[in-house]
Write a protein that holds these residues in place. Structure first.
Motif, PDB file in Angstrom:
ATOM      1  N   ILE A 134       0.839  -1.201   0.000  1.00 13.49           N
ATOM      2  CA  ILE A 134       0.000   0.000   0.000  1.00 13.49           C
ATOM      3  C   ILE A 134       0.874   1.251   0.000  1.00 13.49           C
ATOM      4  N   GLY A 135       1.930   1.234   0.788  1.00 14.76           N
ATOM      5  CA  GLY A 135       2.840   2.373   0.839  1.00 14.76           C
ATOM      6  C   GLY A 135       3.470   2.661  -0.512  1.00 14.76           C
ATOM      7  N   MET A 136       3.850   1.610  -1.235  1.00 14.30           N
ATOM      8  CA  MET A 136       4.454   1.820  -2.549  1.00 14.30           C
ATOM      9  C   MET A 136       3.434   2.340  -3.549  1.00 14.30           C
ATOM     10  N   LEU A 165       4.069   5.784  -5.484  1.00 15.50           N
ATOM     11  CA  LEU A 165       4.032   5.907  -6.939  1.00 15.50           C
ATOM     12  C   LEU A 165       2.974   6.904  -7.399  1.00 15.50           C
ATOM     13  N   ALA A 166       1.821   6.908  -6.744  1.00 17.09           N
ATOM     14  CA  ALA A 166       0.788   7.883  -7.096  1.00 17.09           C
ATOM     15  C   ALA A 166       1.255   9.296  -6.777  1.00 17.09           C
ATOM     16  N   ALA A 167       1.824   9.492  -5.590  1.00 17.25           N
ATOM     17  CA  ALA A 167       2.311  10.821  -5.209  1.00 17.25           C
ATOM     18  C   ALA A 167       3.470  11.242  -6.110  1.00 17.25           C
ATOM     19  N   TYR A 168       4.334  10.298  -6.445  1.00 19.93           N
ATOM     20  CA  TYR A 168       5.473  10.595  -7.318  1.00 19.93           C
ATOM     21  C   TYR A 168       4.977  11.102  -8.672  1.00 19.93           C
ATOM     22  N   PHE A 169       3.995  10.424  -9.241  1.00 19.06           N
ATOM     23  CA  PHE A 169       3.451  10.838 -10.526  1.00 19.06           C
ATOM     24  C   PHE A 169       2.850  12.236 -10.443  1.00 19.06           C
ATOM     25  N   ILE A 170       2.086  12.492  -9.406  1.00 22.87           N
ATOM     26  CA  ILE A 170       1.444  13.803  -9.247  1.00 22.87           C
ATOM     27  C   ILE A 170       2.482  14.896  -9.038  1.00 22.87           C
ATOM     28  N   HIS A 219      12.194  17.485  -8.808  1.00 20.29           N
ATOM     29  CA  HIS A 219      12.651  16.398  -7.932  1.00 20.29           C
ATOM     30  C   HIS A 219      11.551  15.993  -6.959  1.00 20.29           C
ATOM     31  N   PRO A 220      10.617  15.200  -7.434  1.00 19.04           N
ATOM     32  CA  PRO A 220       9.431  14.922  -6.614  1.00 19.04           C
ATOM     33  C   PRO A 220       9.565  13.755  -5.639  1.00 19.04           C
ATOM     34  N   LEU A 221      10.629  12.950  -5.720  1.00 23.59           N
ATOM     35  CA  LEU A 221      10.687  11.732  -4.910  1.00 23.59           C
ATOM     36  C   LEU A 221      10.706  12.026  -3.413  1.00 23.59           C
ATOM     37  N   VAL A 222      11.385  13.076  -3.007  1.00 26.05           N
ATOM     38  CA  VAL A 222      11.436  13.414  -1.575  1.00 26.05           C
ATOM     39  C   VAL A 222      10.057  13.818  -1.076  1.00 26.05           C
ATOM     40  N   ILE A 223       9.365  14.643  -1.840  1.00 26.44           N
ATOM     41  CA  ILE A 223       8.022  15.065  -1.434  1.00 26.44           C
ATOM     42  C   ILE A 223       7.077  13.864  -1.437  1.00 26.44           C
ATOM     43  N   TYR A 264       5.040  12.546   1.852  1.00 25.45           N
ATOM     44  CA  TYR A 264       3.586  12.408   1.778  1.00 25.45           C
ATOM     45  C   TYR A 264       3.165  10.965   2.083  1.00 25.45           C
ATOM     46  N   ALA A 265       3.803  10.002   1.430  1.00 26.08           N
ATOM     47  CA  ALA A 265       3.449   8.596   1.632  1.00 26.08           C
ATOM     48  C   ALA A 265       3.731   8.156   3.065  1.00 26.08           C
ATOM     49  N   PHE A 266       4.842   8.605   3.631  1.00 33.10           N
ATOM     50  CA  PHE A 266       5.183   8.252   5.009  1.00 33.10           C
ATOM     51  C   PHE A 266       4.104   8.749   5.961  1.00 33.10           C
ATOM     52  N   THR A 267       3.644   9.967   5.744  1.00 30.15           N
ATOM     53  CA  THR A 267       2.586  10.530   6.581  1.00 30.15           C
ATOM     54  C   THR A 267       1.289   9.734   6.430  1.00 30.15           C
TER      55      THR A 267
END
Length: 138
Positions: A43-45, A49-54, A61-65, A69-72
């Motif tokens: 589920i986390g991945m 991936l959804a947040a990364y795409f958005i 450089h969206p991977l950190v954001i 977001y996913a961690f939260t």
């Protein structure tokens, strides 16, 4: 609002029971913690991936954001699942389950980050060699 939260908790409790039933029905007999590790990691991945795409649409450089977001989201989700288990008696409400779920998410994220890094390294090396050839031709 309380009815909405109540329905979400009931929904997650049913999904939890269904996953436990499938686990036992297929003869795996994985522990609750191992299932939390696997399911929450997946589920986390999906969230990453959804947040990364958005976020990729929004900046360079969206991977950190996406990770933040996913961690939260995963922290909220793991705690809500545990609260639902305690409230409905569908499982034991344990902090170890939260740790196992977050551990699964972090494990899957590290694997994703490593594979992504290797692909980017190879791509940049191949692209760099192509650029050197073009400069020599000029």
């Amino acid at each position: 609002m309380s009815e909405f939260i109540y329905s979400i908790v009931m929904w997650t409790a049913r999904i939890h029971d269904e996953i436990m039933g499938m686990n036992d029905g297929w003869g795996y007999y994985n522990s609750d913690k191992k299932l939390h590790f696997i399911v929450m990691g997946i589920i986390g991945m999906i969230v990453v991936l959804a947040a990364y795409f958005i976020f990729k649409l929004l900046q360079n450089h969206p991977l950190v954001i996406a990770f933040i977001y996913a961690f939260t989201v995963m922290i909220v989700l793991t705690f809500s699942i545990e609260i639902g288990q305690g409230f409905y008696g569908t499982g034991n409400m344990e902090m170890e389950d939260v740790v196992a779920g977050m551990g699964g998410f972090l494990f899957f994220f590290v694997i994703f980050a490593l594979v992504r890094g290797i692909f980017l390294l190879i791509f940049n090396l191949l692209r760099g060699n192509d650029r050197k050839k073009r400069k020599k031709q000029r």
